[in-house]
Write an enzyme that holds these catalytic residues in place. Structure first.
Site, PDB file in Angstrom:
ATOM      1  NE  ARG A  46      -3.005   0.330   3.257  1.00 56.04           N
ATOM      2  CZ  ARG A  46      -2.338   0.440   4.409  1.00 56.04           C
ATOM      3  NH1 ARG A  46      -1.583   1.501   4.658  1.00 56.04           N
ATOM      4  NH2 ARG A  46      -2.408  -0.509   5.317  1.00 56.04           N
ATOM      5  CG  ASP A 170      -9.486  17.110 -14.123  1.00 55.52           C
ATOM      6  OD1 ASP A 170      -8.754  16.536 -14.960  1.00 55.52           O
ATOM      7  OD2 ASP A 170     -10.549  16.631 -13.717  1.00 55.52           O
TER       8      ASP A 170
HETATM    9  C1  LIG Z   1     -12.903  10.689 -16.034  1.00 59.02           C
HETATM   10  C2  LIG Z   1     -12.567  11.982 -15.423  1.00 59.02           C
HETATM   11  C3  LIG Z   1     -12.351  12.088 -14.042  1.00 59.02           C
HETATM   12  C4  LIG Z   1     -12.488  10.903 -13.105  1.00 59.02           C
HETATM   13  O1  LIG Z   1     -11.531   9.920 -13.337  1.00 59.02           O
HETATM   14  P1  LIG Z   1     -11.778   8.330 -13.138  1.00 59.02           P
HETATM   15  O2  LIG Z   1     -10.500   7.770 -13.581  1.00 59.02           O
HETATM   16  O3  LIG Z   1     -12.959   7.961 -13.973  1.00 59.02           O
HETATM   17  O4  LIG Z   1     -12.063   8.134 -11.686  1.00 59.02           O
HETATM   18  C5  LIG Z   1     -12.008  13.340 -13.541  1.00 59.02           C
HETATM   19  N1  LIG Z   1     -11.905  14.417 -14.341  1.00 59.02           N
HETATM   20  C6  LIG Z   1     -12.129  14.345 -15.666  1.00 59.02           C
HETATM   21  C7  LIG Z   1     -12.009  15.569 -16.500  1.00 59.02           C
HETATM   22  C8  LIG Z   1     -12.475  13.133 -16.249  1.00 59.02           C
HETATM   23  O5  LIG Z   1     -12.715  13.071 -17.561  1.00 59.02           O
END
Ligand SMILES: *Cc1c(COP(=O)(O)O)cnc(C)c1O
Length: 381
Positions: A46, A170
């Protein structure tokens, strides 16, 4: 080192025990110690795993960051970042945010006393009126999902930095090939690796990248304490995917541009959202902060009828109707009922996300076949 070279070499070393050029899948939960505390840097899986360590080094290099931490999903990475906050803290975010991020913010963290604001950050003037002493973080996506709006990362950083507010980007939609937010002054980059970085629609994973060592230590602590870690086999698959990231992204961008222009000139299409058009609202900013315009785009049909949108969504055969994005195969989706269904209809409409919007993740097939597939589906309208 240039991006393609980093994609192939950064973070990975021949295996010290055998010389294997590919990082082995260390499928183990624990590591033998010679005497209590006398180990080779690995105690329990982990906390550390060599396959994951190699991947984390590679991810850090791709984002021009010093530190990367991999998680079992993009959402687990989001979760870890928000867990660095405390009750009373406030976060300002974009209003056409990924549905899962909106859901975890409002349904999981708001009840613990963290406050979230959602505004259109493509106009950074919207920020000032929401900032107060409790504002600890600005969370943005660019290009946004699904309206492919562009947010000026440097402009947001210029407002946030003097006030000690952390900027999180993001970067899932752009991928590290198209955009490196840390270079633009952001503090933290987050990815759903599931999408472009892994690229083959066979892994769910996420990561956090930063140059802020104190923040990295906090994220590492949360990763180990909470335990949302990716398995070694998945880390191997992502390391493999990364080796072609630059090649795939070039093809995604080339095909994205062809599909965007095809749709824009199609008589049944009313609007195409893609930052590569010279008259697109974020075009100049996109040109400045991105290497190219990507393979994600959305469009609406003339007349704005749901039955027509459904005919297109059901009418393609190469574009598969599915959630997700960023894989080698092309996908078509309906944000209002799929990726963004967890955002209430009135919030969706406020942000301009109509129920008839269609989103495409343009893959790396031959463009001629993709255009033919879309043309056939549009003929049914
Ligand atoms: C898919 C996505 C997420 C979440 O990611 P997962 O891998 O599905 O948990 C977060 N932000 C954006 C912009 C995404 O497209």
């Amino acid at each position: 080192m240039k991006f393609g070279t980093k994609a192939i070499h950064a973070g990975v070393e021949p295996d010290p025990s055998t010389g294997a050029i590919m990082t082995p899948i260390y499928q183990t939960s624990t590591y033998v110690q010679a005497s209590p505390g006398d180990h080779k840097g690995y105690e329990y899986a982990r906390t550390q795993n060599p396959t994951r360590t190699a991947l984390e080094s590679s991810l850090a290099a791709l984002e021009n960051g010093q530190f990367a931490t991999a998680f079992g999903s993009g959402m687990a990475a989001v979760d870890a970042i928000i867990k660095s906050l405390r009750p009373g803290d406030e976060v300002i975010s974009t209003n056409d945010l990924y549905g899962g991020s909106y859901r975890i913010f409002t349904k999981v963290f708001e009840p613990y006393g963290i406050k979230f604001h959602f505004v259109d950050l493509s106009n950074t003037e919207n920020l000032s009126s929401l900032i107060n002493d409790n504002t600890k973080m600005i969370w943005l996506e660019t290009p946004t999902n699904p309206l492919i709006r562009i947010i000026d990362v440097e402009a947001v950083v210029n407002i946030a930095k003097p006030r000690g507010i952390k900027v999180v980007v993001d970067n899932t939609f752009a991928s590290p090939y198209l955009q490196n937010p840390l270079d633009l002054g952001a503090d933290i980059v987050m990815h759903s690796i599931t999408k472009y970085i892994a690229g083959h629609s066979d892994v769910v994973m996420g990561c956090v990248v930063t140059n802020d060592e104190a923040f990295h230590q906090q994220i590492r602590f949360i990763q180990n304490a909470v335990g949302a870690v990716p398995g070694p086999q998945d880390c191997f698959l992502v390391l493999r995917g990364i080796k072609t990231l630059h090649l795939r992204m070039r093809a995604h961008c080339e095909n994205g541009a062809k599909v965007a222009h095809f749709l824009k000139s199609h008589p049944k299409v009313s609007h195409v959202y893609w930052p590569g058009f010279e008259d697109a609202p974020g075009h100049e900013v996109a040109k400045r902060q991105m290497r190219d315009f990507g393979g994600m785009l959305s469009f609406t049909l003339k007349g704005d009828q749901m039955d027509d949108a459904l005919k297109v969504l059901e009418g393609t055969s190469l574009f598969s109707l599915a959630e997700s994005l960023g894989g080698v195969e092309s996908l078509i989706g309906h944000p209002a009922s799929m990726t963004h269904a967890s955002i209430p209809k009135e919030e969706r409409e406020k942000s301009g996300l109509s129920d008839t919007l269609i989103r495409l993740s343009v893959g790396v097939e031959d463009a001629e076949d993709l255009l033919e597939d879309l043309a056939k589906a549009l003929d049914k309208v």
